[in-house]
Scaffold this motif. Structure first.
Motif, short mmCIF file in Angstrom:
data_model
loop_
_atom_site.label_atom_id
_atom_site.label_comp_id
_atom_site.label_asym_id
_atom_site.label_seq_id
_atom_site.Cartn_x
_atom_site.Cartn_y
_atom_site.Cartn_z
N UNK A 1 42.67 73.26 26.32
CA UNK A 1 43.83 72.01 26.30
C UNK A 1 43.52 71.02 25.36
N UNK A 2 42.21 70.59 25.53
CA UNK A 2 41.93 69.38 24.67
C UNK A 2 41.97 69.94 23.07
N UNK B 1 42.34 62.26 27.50
CA UNK B 1 43.25 62.86 28.51
C UNK B 1 44.34 61.92 28.94
N UNK B 2 43.94 60.93 29.24
CA UNK B 2 44.91 59.89 29.79
C UNK B 2 45.72 59.20 28.60
N UNK B 3 45.33 59.46 27.34
CA UNK B 3 46.01 59.09 26.34
C UNK B 3 46.75 60.01 25.49
N UNK C 1 49.64 62.43 35.62
CA UNK C 1 48.63 61.53 35.39
C UNK C 1 48.94 60.15 36.13
N UNK C 2 50.24 59.65 36.48
CA UNK C 2 50.40 58.66 37.14
C UNK C 2 49.64 58.49 38.29
N UNK C 3 49.66 59.75 39.22
CA UNK C 3 48.94 59.92 40.34
C UNK C 3 47.39 59.53 40.17
N UNK D 1 41.29 46.72 28.76
CA UNK D 1 42.36 47.81 28.96
C UNK D 1 41.77 48.67 30.28
N UNK D 2 40.55 48.96 30.57
CA UNK D 2 40.41 49.72 31.73
C UNK D 2 40.42 49.19 33.21
N UNK D 3 41.10 50.09 33.88
CA UNK D 3 41.20 49.38 35.33
C UNK D 3 39.69 49.40 36.24
#
Length: 153
Positions: free
Chosen positions: A81-82, A91-93, A111-113, A132-134
Motif C-alpha cells: 500500500x505504501x 499514512x495519515x497524509x 482514518x478519522x476514527x 501539528x501533532x495531537x
C-alpha cells in the motif's frame, strides 16, 4: 467487513434480519419491538443486549486495518500500500487517487476514527511537530495553541 466499506442499506438489512430473529418475526408479520434498537446495541455491561451496530463495527474493522498499516510497516500489506499509494507521505497524509482500489479507499475512510483517538509518543523529541501533532490531552483538540488563539476561544 474489515476490507470494504459496506453500503448502509446492506448493513440495515443485516440488522433487520437479526432484529426479526430476536423478536420472533416471520415474513411480513408485524411484532411489537419490546427492546429499542439503541438498547440492543449497548453492551451487556451498560444494560443492553450486546448486539453490534453494524455500521460502527464496519468502521472499527477498517480502522483496525489502518492501524496495522501504521504500526506494522514491515508487513507485506503495508509495504504494498505504501509503495503504490503513499510512497513519500505518512499514512495519515495519504490521498485518494481516482485509480485507487476500493479496499484502499475503504481503509482510508476510517482514518478519522484513528485521528480521534491516536496520540503520539515522545521518544527523543526529534520528530515532534508541536503545532501539528495531537498529543496534549487537556488542550482543545489535543493541540498546542498560541496565547492569542487561546484568548479568542
Amino acid at each position: 467487513m474489515q476490507c470494504f466499506t459496506i453500503p448502509i442499506n446492506i448493513l440495515k438489512e443485516i440488522e433487520k434480519v437479526y432484529r426479526s430473529f430476536f423478536w420472533g418475526q416471520k415474513g411480513d408479520e408485524k411484532k411489537v419491538a419490546w427492546v429499542a434498537l439503541e438498547k440492543m446495541h449497548k453492551s451487556k455491561r451498560e444494560g443492553g443486549m450486546g448486539f453490534r451496530n453494524m455500521h460502527v463495527f464496519n468502521r472499527a474493522l477498517l480502522a483496525k486495518q489502518a492501524w496495522r498499516v501504521i504500526t506494522n510497516e514491515e508487513s507485506l500489506m503495508a509495504k504494498v500500500l505504501k509503495g503504490k499509494y503513499f510512497p513519500a507521505k505518512s499514512f495519515m497524509e495519504a490521498t485518494v487517487s481516482p485509480n485507487s482500489i476500493y479496499p484502499w479507499r475503504s481503509i482510508l475512510s476510517a482514518r478519522d476514527v484513528l485521528s480521534k483517538g491516536a496520540r503520539i509518543v515522545v521518544s527523543d523529541g526529534s520528530a515532534i511537530r508541536i503545532w501539528e501533532d495531537p498529543g496534549v490531552p487537556n488542550l482543545p483538540n489535543f493541540r498546542v495553541t498560541t496565547g492569542e488563539a487561546r484568548n479568542e476561544e
